[in-house]
Design an enzyme around this catalytic site. Structure first.
Site, mmCIF file in Angstrom:
data_model
loop_
_atom_site.group_PDB
_atom_site.id
_atom_site.type_symbol
_atom_site.label_atom_id
_atom_site.label_comp_id
_atom_site.label_asym_id
_atom_site.label_seq_id
_atom_site.Cartn_x
_atom_site.Cartn_y
_atom_site.Cartn_z
ATOM 1 N N LYS A 52 109.214 20.834 38.456
ATOM 2 C CA LYS A 52 108.131 21.752 38.060
ATOM 3 C C LYS A 52 108.770 23.068 37.654
ATOM 4 O O LYS A 52 109.873 23.394 38.101
ATOM 5 C CB LYS A 52 107.191 21.981 39.250
ATOM 6 C CG LYS A 52 105.833 22.534 38.869
ATOM 7 C CD LYS A 52 104.891 21.464 38.347
ATOM 8 C CE LYS A 52 103.638 22.066 37.754
ATOM 9 N NZ LYS A 52 102.667 21.036 37.352
ATOM 10 N N ASP A 78 100.995 22.982 31.937
ATOM 11 C CA ASP A 78 100.205 23.096 33.169
ATOM 12 C C ASP A 78 99.314 24.323 32.961
ATOM 13 O O ASP A 78 99.087 24.728 31.799
ATOM 14 C CB ASP A 78 101.121 23.249 34.403
ATOM 15 C CG ASP A 78 100.378 23.121 35.735
ATOM 16 O OD1 ASP A 78 99.958 22.017 36.075
ATOM 17 O OD2 ASP A 78 100.178 24.150 36.427
#
Ligand code: NDP
Length: 450
Positions: A125, A165
């Site tokens: 991430k 995201d």
């Protein structure tokens, strides 16, 4: 002392002040206890100790110049958490709340989510504490270029493949891809969520929201019911929420709410999807403007709900879909939902329900679909984008959607079957965590101490 307690104690010493990360680890480890108690191989190979420590954490300065000529500095991250199953895969988040704790919780969750898809992808991430709100296109471009000027040396089509995201959509992916190509001279599938004009996959944009609803439909079917005619409470008004609402409408369910960081819309007739898209995807406006078209809808500003939880969860509904952000549904909200007879909660966002809310749902035997299983359709379709890029093909919307449906069905069956196998029928959190963990752990054991 339990494995969970010892690990959290260790993390608090070695990685102080990372509350969201401890929360995510605790949730996973608690549900792994039935497995860890009976299987010594994980302890022998120090699987948990290795799994909670990222393989690599990259943190860097992102300097850029705003439209007024002022120098701005943000902090960039990429957490390469676990590559046992494949290249690191996971989104980039641009939001002022981003810090090491949020990055690590998201990266940790991503390991299990990616494992559950059954596809060859590891977990990672990244992002930055940059706030895109109110920034011009040129500012966004300069920020993305500066961010990629450091990130490019750490990523690659077979090593680490970031996606979008919160705060990172097709526009930001485009600017970052352009800079990567300029720096390396390579046109390759190093990012997913690209425009379909130059390597993106059809149905990627819709995949997370659609996948959440496919997952919820399996949860309903398991109870001999369906989403048809069900009143649904949805939070968020971004990528996940919009396409969850779209699929709910297609399945004849009735989405009644949506929300953004400023307030909540409740519309008894059902959310007007075309208007929602116009407000958020075209105008980038506040949801309050929904009232200009629909005077019969209600708008509750966030600040009107300071202590009683979040307005969106205090309406009557059969099913709840938290699709905005972490910890947006607390125990107070969970109790309000139970009072209103909610039958199903399916997480579209990552960790939107806090632990007390989850415990409340589990105790009340409400069907609960955890985000790492229910929202895995996004990353799964990202992997389908990687496959198309690697083979220089592009599949039709229907082909991708068909695969997405099969993947979501497999994820549901895997989480549900594993929960049953370990004597916790219906506990999809436990089932998803154990099923994902076993796949990653086995790969780690087979690859030796690395
Ligand atoms: P977007 O940025 O597209 O949308 C997020 C939405 O949530 C926005 O409408 C935003 O409001 C709203 N929001 C943010 N914070 C709050 C808050 N505190 N209260 C109420 N609303 C809030 O993000 P995504 O839809 O892509 O992501 C949503 C969630 O889903 C995240 O947890 C993400 O990690 C997760 N997820 C996303 C995937 C994807 O493919 N996009 C894949 C898997 C998980 P505003 O419009 O005011 O900014």
């Amino acid at each position: 002392m339990s494995y969970t307690h010892d690990t959290i104690y260790y993390l608090k010493q070695s990685s102080p002040a990372q509350c969201e990360f401890y929360q995510a680890v605790e949730e996973v480890l608690e549900s792994l206890e039935p497995l860890l108690e009976h299987d010594d191989q994980y302890r022998k190979h120090a699987i948990i100790e290795r799994m909670v420590e990222p393989e690599r954490q990259i943190m860097f300065r992102v300097p850029w110049v705003d439209d007024n000529g002022n120098v701005q500095v943000n902090k960039g991250y990429r957490i390469e958490f676990n590559s046992a199953l494949g290249p690191y895969k996971g989104g980039l988040r641009f939001h002022p709340s981003v810090n090491a704790s949020i990055m690590k919780f998201l990266g940790f969750e991503q390991i299990f989510k990616n494992a559950l898809t059954g596809l060859p992808i590891g977990g990672g991430k990244g992002g930055a504490n940059f706030d895109p709100k109110g920034r011009s296109d040129n500012e966004i471009m300069r920020f993305c270029q500066s961010y990629m000027t450091e990130l490019y040396r750490h990523i690659g089509a077979t090593t680490d493949v970031p996606a979008g995201d919160i705060g990172v959509g097709a526009r930001e992916i485009g600017y970052m891809f352009g800079q990567y190509k300029r720096l390396t001279g390579r046109f390759e599938g190093v990012l997913t969520g690209k425009s379909t004009l130059w390597g993106g996959s059809l149905a990627r944009k819709e995949a997370t929201g659609y996948g959440v609803v496919y997952f919820a439909e399996h949860m309903m079917a398991y109870q001999n019911d369906s989403l048809k005619g069900k009143k649904c409470l949805v939070s968020g008004a971004g990528n996940v929420a919009i396409y969850a609402i779209e699929k709910l409408i297609e399945l004849d369910a009735i989405p009644l709410t949506c929300s953004d960081s400023r307030g909540t819309i409740y519309h008894e007739q059902g959310i007007d999807l075309a208007l929602l898209k116009e407000i958020k995807q075209v105008r980038g406006d506040s949801l309050e403007t929904y009232l200009k078209t629909h005077k019969d809808a209600q708008y509750t500003p966030v600040n009107d709900y300071p202590e009683n939880g979040h307005a969106v969860w205090h309406y009557e509904g059969d099913a709840a879909f938290p699709c905005a952000t972490q910890n947006e549904l607390t125990q107070k909200d969970a109790k309000a939902l139970l009072k209103n007879n909610v039958k199903l909660v399916t997480e579209g966002a990552n960790m939107p329900c806090d632990q007390a809310a989850i415990d409340t749902f589990i105790d009340a035997k409400v069907a609960f679909g955890p985000g790492k299983a229910a929202n895995a359709g996004g990353v799964a379709t990202s992997q389908l984008e990687m496959s198309q890029n690697a083979s220089m093909q592009s599949w039709s919307f229907e082909q991708v959607d068909k695969r997405l449906k099969i993947i979501m069905e497999n994820i549901f069956n895997s989480a549900n079957g594993t929960a049953k196998e370990y004597g916790h029928e219906g506990n999809l959190i436990l089932g998803a965590n154990i099923a994902g963990f076993k796949r990653v752990a086995q790969a780690m054991i087979e690859q030796g101490v690395v």
